[in-house]
Design an enzyme around this catalytic site. Structure first.
Site, PDB file in Angstrom:
ATOM      1  CE  LYS A   1      -3.720   4.868   0.763  1.00 51.28           C
ATOM      2  NZ  LYS A   1      -2.290   4.481   0.724  1.00 51.28           N
TER       3      LYS A   1
ATOM      4  CB  SER B   1       8.147  -2.215  10.335  1.00 54.11           C
ATOM      5  OG  SER B   1       9.406  -2.203  10.993  1.00 54.11           O
TER       6      SER B   1
ATOM      7  CG  ASP C   1      -1.785   1.233   1.302  1.00 54.62           C
ATOM      8  OD1 ASP C   1      -2.959   1.130   0.905  1.00 54.62           O
ATOM      9  OD2 ASP C   1      -1.308   2.301   1.743  1.00 54.62           O
TER      10      ASP C   1
ATOM     11  CE1 TYR D   1       0.783   8.002   2.405  1.00 53.39           C
ATOM     12  CE2 TYR D   1       1.257   5.746   1.793  1.00 53.39           C
ATOM     13  CZ  TYR D   1       0.457   6.662   2.434  1.00 53.39           C
ATOM     14  OH  TYR D   1      -0.658   6.231   3.098  1.00 53.39           O
TER      15      TYR D   1
ATOM     16  CG  HIS E   1      -4.558   9.790   0.465  1.00 55.67           C
ATOM     17  ND1 HIS E   1      -3.212   9.782   0.185  1.00 55.67           N
ATOM     18  CD2 HIS E   1      -4.653   9.323   1.723  1.00 55.67           C
ATOM     19  CE1 HIS E   1      -2.535   9.330   1.221  1.00 55.67           C
ATOM     20  NE2 HIS E   1      -3.396   9.051   2.179  1.00 55.67           N
TER      21      HIS E   1
END
Length: 274
Positions: A76, A232, A46, A51, A109
């Site tokens: 998104k 992570s 994802d 980002y 988004h």
């Protein structure tokens, strides 16, 4: 390697119930993190235009050697690209960075209600689905009023609403609406950025099972039926987060976690962000 169960969306497309998120991962670190996730057994990745790491995701996907049909890729459209033509343009840019000819799930988004463009954005995504470039259309951070307006004017029911969801913010009303409408619930910030991991109930349950608090919270999500995308960059943590399919929380443990709901947001209010 862990076998991850799948959730069947309202259009018949299947999505792994546990995926890998890359929010706040710098692009230069993204390929290594995604590669570690794929090696651990994750198959759903994802990302999002905002980002700034779609290219890093694309590099990892190109090098993995896994068949495309085994992968589930979500991205998104960002608020400033909302609108019909601008969404189509933004999608082309995302696809180029990912190095793909289609994505499995494309989301609005945020509703950005003061912009007033999410209906036009949705029409563009419906076109992308019709053209075969998006397998499933969805939204993120939509509140009940936003969803109802979309259903009133759109031709597709969103397959997914990706929302902030964790023991501190359980969104019962919204999840009930999803169930009524056939929309899958997907959780971002599933661990509340660590804010719930020290709660006494979660720590106690973790000790009882010989697990980490994060594993307990992820298991709680799975037993709710939620799709979940922990993040992570640490290989050991990436592995830990996927090792949650060999234990089960008892009813009293689920009830103890349900009692932790306290309206705790780690992100913006969806009605306020534009």
């Amino acid at each position: 390697m862990t076998s991850i169960p799948k959730v069947t969306l309202n259009n018949g497309v299947e999505i792994p119930q546990l995926g890998f998120g890359v929010f706040q991962v710098p692009d230069r670190e993204t390929a290594a993190a995604v590669t570690a996730a794929l090696r651990a057994g994750y198959r759903s990745i994802d990302t999002a235009a905002i980002y700034g790491n779609e290219a890093g995701v694309g590099r990892a996907l190109a090098e993995t050697g896994l068949p495309r049909e085994e992968l589930f890729v979500t991205t998104k459209v960002w608020n400033t690209d909302q609108g019909y033509d601008s969404t189509l343009k933004a999608f082309d840019a995302s696809l180029a960075k990912l190095g793909l000819d289609h994505v499995d799930l494309y989301l609005i988004h945020w509703p950005a209600p003061r912009r007033g463009l999410y209906l036009d954005t949705w029409r563009a995504i419906e076109r992308l689905v019709a053209d075969g470039r998006v397998r499933a259309a969805g939204v993120s951070n939509f509140q009940p009023a936003h969803l109802r307006r979309l259903l009133e004017h759109g031709s597709l029911v969103p397959a997914v609403n990706q929302i902030e969801l964790h023991p501190g913010l359980q969104q019962a009303e919204l999840r009930a609406l999803h169930a009524e409408l056939g929309i899958a619930t997907e959780a971002w910030s599933p661990l509340a950025q660590g804010a719930v991991l020290g709660d006494d109930a979660i720590v106690s349950i973790a000790r009882r099972h010989g697990r980490s608090p994060a594993q307990v919270v992820l298991r709680w999500h799975l037993q709710l039926g939620t799709i979940v995308i922990p993040k992570s960059v640490t290989p050991a943590r990436i592995q830990e987060n996927i090792d949650v399919f060999d234990f089960t929380l008892a009813d009293d443990e689920l009830a103890a976690i349900a009692a932790l709901d306290r309206g705790l947001r780690t992100g913006p209010d969806p009605d306020a962000l534009n």
